[in-house]
Design a protein around this motif. Structure first.
Motif, PDB file in Angstrom:
ATOM      1  N   ARG A 131       0.760  -1.240   0.074  1.00  0.00           N
ATOM      2  CA  ARG A 131      -0.028  -0.021  -0.126  1.00  0.00           C
ATOM      3  C   ARG A 131       0.831   1.060  -0.071  1.00  0.00           C
ATOM      4  NH1 ARG A 131      -2.959  -2.737   3.977  1.00  0.00           N
ATOM      5  NH2 ARG A 131      -2.139  -1.695   5.516  1.00  0.00           N
ATOM      6  N   LEU A 132       1.994   1.365   0.903  1.00  0.00           N
ATOM      7  CA  LEU A 132       2.868   2.229   0.847  1.00  0.00           C
ATOM      8  C   LEU A 132       3.488   2.435  -0.620  1.00  0.00           C
ATOM      9  CD1 LEU A 132       4.860   1.911   4.166  1.00  0.00           C
ATOM     10  CD2 LEU A 132       3.068   3.696   3.557  1.00  0.00           C
ATOM     11  N   GLY A 133       3.923   1.445  -1.152  1.00  0.00           N
ATOM     12  CA  GLY A 133       4.391   1.560  -2.664  1.00  0.00           C
ATOM     13  C   GLY A 133       3.431   2.241  -3.478  1.00  0.00           C
ATOM     14  N   THR A 134       2.255   1.534  -3.667  1.00  0.00           N
ATOM     15  CA  THR A 134       1.179   2.420  -4.306  1.00  0.00           C
ATOM     16  C   THR A 134       0.834   3.834  -3.919  1.00  0.00           C
ATOM     17  OG1 THR A 134      -0.155   0.272  -4.373  1.00  0.00           O
ATOM     18  CG2 THR A 134      -1.261   2.256  -4.942  1.00  0.00           C
ATOM     19  N   THR A 135       0.886   4.318  -2.655  1.00  0.00           N
ATOM     20  CA  THR A 135       0.756   5.532  -2.359  1.00  0.00           C
ATOM     21  C   THR A 135       2.032   6.374  -2.860  1.00  0.00           C
ATOM     22  OG1 THR A 135      -0.381   5.162  -0.319  1.00  0.00           O
ATOM     23  CG2 THR A 135       0.544   7.166  -0.491  1.00  0.00           C
ATOM     24  N   PHE A 136       3.175   5.888  -2.760  1.00  0.00           N
ATOM     25  CA  PHE A 136       4.567   6.707  -3.236  1.00  0.00           C
ATOM     26  C   PHE A 136       4.471   6.722  -4.408  1.00  0.00           C
ATOM     27  CE2 PHE A 136       6.957   5.180   0.908  1.00  0.00           C
ATOM     28  CZ  PHE A 136       6.510   6.331   1.637  1.00  0.00           C
ATOM     29  N   ASP A 137       4.038   5.534  -5.402  1.00  0.00           N
ATOM     30  CA  ASP A 137       3.932   5.846  -6.663  1.00  0.00           C
ATOM     31  C   ASP A 137       2.784   6.718  -7.191  1.00  0.00           C
ATOM     32  OD1 ASP A 137       5.638   3.786  -7.164  1.00  0.00           O
ATOM     33  OD2 ASP A 137       4.038   2.195  -7.499  1.00  0.00           O
ATOM     34  N   PHE A 138       2.069   6.921  -6.693  1.00  0.00           N
ATOM     35  CA  PHE A 138       0.802   8.021  -6.982  1.00  0.00           C
ATOM     36  C   PHE A 138       1.458   9.326  -6.546  1.00  0.00           C
ATOM     37  CE2 PHE A 138      -1.784  10.877  -4.374  1.00  0.00           C
ATOM     38  CZ  PHE A 138      -2.724  11.435  -5.337  1.00  0.00           C
TER      39      PHE A 138
ATOM     40  N   SER B 234      -7.376  18.777  -6.640  1.00  0.00           N
ATOM     41  CA  SER B 234      -8.472  18.127  -6.542  1.00  0.00           C
ATOM     42  C   SER B 234      -8.282  16.612  -7.035  1.00  0.00           C
ATOM     43  CB  SER B 234      -9.480  18.703  -7.568  1.00  0.00           C
ATOM     44  OG  SER B 234     -10.869  17.891  -7.560  1.00  0.00           O
ATOM     45  N   LEU B 235      -7.250  16.310  -7.940  1.00  0.00           N
ATOM     46  CA  LEU B 235      -7.048  15.037  -8.313  1.00  0.00           C
ATOM     47  C   LEU B 235      -6.346  14.248  -7.394  1.00  0.00           C
ATOM     48  CD1 LEU B 235      -7.320  13.306 -11.061  1.00  0.00           C
ATOM     49  CD2 LEU B 235      -4.917  14.091 -11.622  1.00  0.00           C
ATOM     50  N   ALA B 236      -5.424  15.302  -6.711  1.00  0.00           N
ATOM     51  CA  ALA B 236      -4.693  14.298  -5.401  1.00  0.00           C
ATOM     52  C   ALA B 236      -5.686  13.930  -4.301  1.00  0.00           C
ATOM     53  CB  ALA B 236      -3.600  15.255  -5.094  1.00  0.00           C
ATOM     54  N   ARG B 237      -6.527  14.979  -4.479  1.00  0.00           N
ATOM     55  CA  ARG B 237      -7.383  14.677  -2.948  1.00  0.00           C
ATOM     56  C   ARG B 237      -8.424  13.572  -3.151  1.00  0.00           C
ATOM     57  NH1 ARG B 237     -12.501  16.941  -0.616  1.00  0.00           N
ATOM     58  NH2 ARG B 237     -13.064  17.432  -2.756  1.00  0.00           N
ATOM     59  N   ASN B 238      -8.926  13.087  -4.452  1.00  0.00           N
ATOM     60  CA  ASN B 238      -9.801  12.310  -4.942  1.00  0.00           C
ATOM     61  C   ASN B 238      -9.223  10.780  -5.340  1.00  0.00           C
ATOM     62  OD1 ASN B 238     -12.248  13.713  -4.522  1.00  0.00           O
ATOM     63  ND2 ASN B 238     -11.545  15.330  -6.155  1.00  0.00           N
ATOM     64  N   GLU B 239      -7.850  10.985  -5.214  1.00  0.00           N
ATOM     65  CA  GLU B 239      -7.188   9.538  -5.540  1.00  0.00           C
ATOM     66  C   GLU B 239      -7.858   8.491  -4.458  1.00  0.00           C
ATOM     67  OE1 GLU B 239      -4.637   6.755  -7.209  1.00  0.00           O
ATOM     68  OE2 GLU B 239      -5.170   9.053  -7.999  1.00  0.00           O
ATOM     69  N   PRO B 240      -8.061   7.354  -5.002  1.00  0.00           N
ATOM     70  CA  PRO B 240      -8.638   6.176  -4.169  1.00  0.00           C
ATOM     71  C   PRO B 240      -7.686   6.205  -2.846  1.00  0.00           C
ATOM     72  CG  PRO B 240      -8.867   5.810  -6.496  1.00  0.00           C
ATOM     73  CD  PRO B 240      -7.975   6.966  -6.636  1.00  0.00           C
ATOM     74  N   ASN B 241      -6.432   6.253  -3.182  1.00  0.00           N
ATOM     75  CA  ASN B 241      -5.226   5.858  -2.136  1.00  0.00           C
ATOM     76  C   ASN B 241      -5.118   7.259  -1.238  1.00  0.00           C
ATOM     77  OD1 ASN B 241      -4.894   3.294  -2.797  1.00  0.00           O
ATOM     78  ND2 ASN B 241      -3.652   3.662  -4.644  1.00  0.00           N
ATOM     79  N   ALA B 242      -5.647   8.279  -1.382  1.00  0.00           N
ATOM     80  CA  ALA B 242      -5.558   9.254  -0.719  1.00  0.00           C
ATOM     81  C   ALA B 242      -6.015   9.352   0.757  1.00  0.00           C
ATOM     82  CB  ALA B 242      -6.219  10.630  -1.338  1.00  0.00           C
ATOM     83  N   LEU B 243      -5.313   9.974   1.689  1.00  0.00           N
ATOM     84  CA  LEU B 243      -5.538   9.838   3.019  1.00  0.00           C
ATOM     85  C   LEU B 243      -7.040  10.690   3.177  1.00  0.00           C
ATOM     86  CD1 LEU B 243      -2.306  10.731   4.636  1.00  0.00           C
ATOM     87  CD2 LEU B 243      -3.178   8.500   4.394  1.00  0.00           C
ATOM     88  N   ASP B 244      -7.351  11.713   2.432  1.00  0.00           N
ATOM     89  CA  ASP B 244      -8.691  12.259   2.750  1.00  0.00           C
ATOM     90  C   ASP B 244      -9.821  11.600   2.272  1.00  0.00           C
ATOM     91  OD1 ASP B 244     -10.420  14.107   3.263  1.00  0.00           O
ATOM     92  OD2 ASP B 244     -10.295  15.508   1.683  1.00  0.00           O
ATOM     93  N   LYS B 245     -10.223  10.640   3.222  1.00  0.00           N
ATOM     94  CA  LYS B 245     -11.094   9.672   2.970  1.00  0.00           C
ATOM     95  C   LYS B 245     -12.699  10.578   2.546  1.00  0.00           C
ATOM     96  CE  LYS B 245      -8.676   6.217   2.748  1.00  0.00           C
ATOM     97  NZ  LYS B 245      -7.998   5.600   1.378  1.00  0.00           N
ATOM     98  N   VAL B 246     -13.544   9.839   1.785  1.00  0.00           N
ATOM     99  CA  VAL B 246     -14.907  10.155   1.351  1.00  0.00           C
ATOM    100  C   VAL B 246     -15.738  10.231   2.537  1.00  0.00           C
ATOM    101  CG1 VAL B 246     -15.492   8.083   0.371  1.00  0.00           C
ATOM    102  CG2 VAL B 246     -16.777  10.033  -0.224  1.00  0.00           C
ATOM    103  N   GLN B 247     -16.693  11.178   2.808  1.00  0.00           N
ATOM    104  CA  GLN B 247     -17.794  11.078   4.073  1.00  0.00           C
ATOM    105  C   GLN B 247     -18.937  11.020   3.334  1.00  0.00           C
ATOM    106  OE1 GLN B 247     -16.651  10.867   7.028  1.00  0.00           O
ATOM    107  NE2 GLN B 247     -14.405  10.842   6.731  1.00  0.00           N
TER     108      GLN B 247
END
Length: 465
Positions: A233-240, A298-311
């Protein structure tokens, strides 16, 4: 005070050896009492024999027996290398005939009394006491006396402890040997963990590859698997993050270079009108740059692996889409675009959605429709239900029809149609796709129903009440 670090090796040894030591302590106590019982059985016989010997020195007399035990005979009978002995002889009527008056008086005796052994206190220390009623002669009808002999407990206690040591010492040696074997075994058993620790310690912080589980114990394997999953998961996040930084650098390079060129041009101008024109161009370029930065964020915030999760919260799509559409009316009028809304009046269309992200999705779709429609064109926002009762949001425009071959790629980042002169970054539809994915929705693109332009449809799952 430094806290002692908990170690698996210590805990294993404590759990393995702790019960053994507890059992050893219980076994020692049990062995002591058993050994003391056997010591009493052995020395009680000798104590009873001394009582018999003392009775032999009792002689018949007028009315009651009398004791004829000389000091020399008493020394022979009552002398012991380890213990002190005491005796007392009483007539059947309770009269003291001889011996130590501190011994408990038997009182008046009736009937035959068998030898009885018990522990009492005499002269401030524990003694073993035998008490018995015996005839002074073996002839029938011979008078009887009550004889008591007491002995301190030194040799009994010593014998009991010798028996305990002979029993417990081998067990203690076995436990010591077991401790050494267990320590060695645990140390060898934990070597794979030590190798695993060394492998992780020697890794580069950039190496997020999976840990080799070839020699990992089965008990630790689930933990290592979880660490490997975390690294993935960290690798995916770093790749993103790396991809985002690379994309941002690539996209910002051109507008920043344009800004610098226009600033240099404005600095060289002396004509106020030309300077004003250059400043206007600078404003347009800065506005484009600002929009690009907003879209990148906005693209970074809405990335599926972003820390800002959908509410997700319940929301009426019909009323919300109308509210967002109204905000675009001034912009549509400015572009001479007929912006319309067609909703449902009979029922609310309730879905689970993140209000801010859904607003961003609708804004991007309307912006895209207005941007690519020709002046005098038409843009329509529709809400309703599909044939399978999903909640549908559709935005139709009169812009250039997108070829079928491009309809899948149109949602990719930075993808723009060839030959399109309209200004844009190619991020708007990518953001829409990411937000739809976060909502579990599906987005499609087809030609408008009148054959002119395109219709983007987003299908949401209806909220179960």
């Amino acid at each position: 005070m430094r806290r002692i670090e908990p170690r698996l090796q210590r805990k294993l040894l404590a759990w393995l050896l702790g019960p053994l030591l507890l059992l050893l302590a219980l076994d020692t106590a049990t062995a002591y009492f058993v050994s003391l019982r056997f010591a009493n059985l052995a020395y009680d016989r000798a104590l009873h024999e001394i009582a018999r010997e003392i009775v032999l020195h009792a002689k018949p007399g007028e009315g009651r027996p009398r004791m004829e035990l000389s000091d020399a005979a008493a020394n022979v009978l009552l002398t012991d290398a380890q213990d002190r002995l005491y005796y007392r002889v009483d007539a059947t009527d309770g009269t003291l005939l001889g011996g130590d008056a501190e011994l408990p008086a038997p009182g008046v005796l009736r009937g035959r009394i068998e030898p009885r052994f018990r522990d009492v206190e005499l002269h401030g220390e524990e003694v073993r006491l035998v008490s018995a009623r015996m005839p002074i002669k073996t002839t029938p009808g011979a008078p009887e006396v009550h004889v008591q002999v007491a002995e301190t407990l030194h040799k009994r206690t010593r014998l009991a402890w010798e028996m305990v040591v002979s029993t417990v010492l081998p067990q203690l040696l076995l436990i010591v040997m077991a401790t050494a074997v267990v320590w060695f075994g645990v140390s060898r058993g934990l070597q794979p963990l030590q190798r695993l620790r060394d492998a992780l310690a020697n890794r580069s912080h950039l190496d997020l590859s999976a840990i080799d589980t070839h020699d990992v114990p089965g008990e630790v394997r689930p933990l290592v698997d979880e660490v490997n999953e975390l690294m993935g998961r960290l690798g995916t996040t770093f790749d993103f993050q790396n991809r985002f930084v690379a994309d941002a650098a690539h996209q910002l390079k051109t507008p920043v270079s344009g800004l610098k060129a226009q600033i240099e041009l404005a600095l060289r101008e002396t004509d106020p009108e030309r300077v004003k024109h250059s400043l206007a161009q600078l404003y347009i370029s800065a506005d484009r740059l600002s929009r690009l930065v907003r879209q990148l964020l906005s693209l970074a915030r809405n990335e599926p692996n972003a820390l800002d999760k959908v509410q997700l919260q319940p929301l009426d799509l019909n009323a919300f889409a109308l509210e967002v559409s109204m905000d675009w009316v001034p912009h549509a009028i400015k572009r001479s675009i007929d912006l319309g809304f067609e909703g449902t009046d009979d029922e609310p269309l309730v879905i689970d959605a993140d209000r801010d992200r859904l607003r961003e999705l609708i804004n991007n779709l309307i912006d895209n429709a207005i941007r690519y429609s020709q002046p005098g064109g038409r843009v329509t926002v529709r809400t309703g239900r599909s044939a399978d009762q999903q909640v549908r949001l559709a935005i139709s425009d009169d812009g250039p029809s997108i070829p079928v071959a491009e309809r899948q790629r149109i949602f990719e980042r930075f993808h723009r149609l060839l030959g399109n002169q309209e200004d844009g970054s190619g991020l708007g539809l990518a953001i829409v796709s990411e937000i739809a994915t976060l909502h579990g929705a599906e987005i499609t693109l087809e030609e408008d129903v009148d054959g002119v332009g395109n219709t983007f449809s987003v299908f949401f799952h209806s909220r179960e009440d």
